[in-house]
Write a protein that holds these residues in place. Sequence first.
Motif, mmCIF file in Angstrom:
data_model
loop_
_atom_site.group_PDB
_atom_site.id
_atom_site.type_symbol
_atom_site.label_atom_id
_atom_site.label_comp_id
_atom_site.label_asym_id
_atom_site.label_seq_id
_atom_site.Cartn_x
_atom_site.Cartn_y
_atom_site.Cartn_z
ATOM 1 N N MET A 28 10.364 5.774 2.809
ATOM 2 C CA MET A 28 8.933 5.690 3.093
ATOM 3 C C MET A 28 8.446 7.107 3.342
ATOM 4 O O MET A 28 9.123 7.895 3.996
ATOM 5 N N THR A 29 7.251 7.417 2.850
ATOM 6 C CA THR A 29 6.642 8.715 3.094
ATOM 7 C C THR A 29 5.628 8.564 4.209
ATOM 8 O O THR A 29 4.785 7.665 4.179
ATOM 9 N N GLU A 55 3.062 4.390 5.653
ATOM 10 C CA GLU A 55 2.630 5.184 4.508
ATOM 11 C C GLU A 55 1.121 5.406 4.448
ATOM 12 O O GLU A 55 0.678 6.392 3.865
#
Length: 106
Positions: free
Chosen positions: A7-8, A84
């Motif tokens: 996940m960013t 995110e």
Amino acid sequence: MKVPETMTSGADPKVVFGPEVTNRLVAHTVYGWRDRDLKGFGRVPHTESVRMGHTWDTGREGASRFPTDWTEQDIADALVVTVENPDRVDGPRESKCIHFKQVRGE
């Protein structure tokens, strides 16, 4: 449950969380798994039969809870969207940020 490999962070796109963090986040939220004792309960075993997380049927008093119609997959998906693409981020403090997002009007 399907959990993404990475996940960013919406708070900082340079921060990418790997599988260890994403799995830990979902397991903590759904089952209550943690790396230290839970006050008043002790060690929470890493098993799916223990409900000390944030599901509607949690055995943890005072915990925030997801609605009864949310499945474990709904919760995992909401966590990904929140990390995110958060509505708000508090932090960083003590090397962590808290992400907030309203999902499905809840």
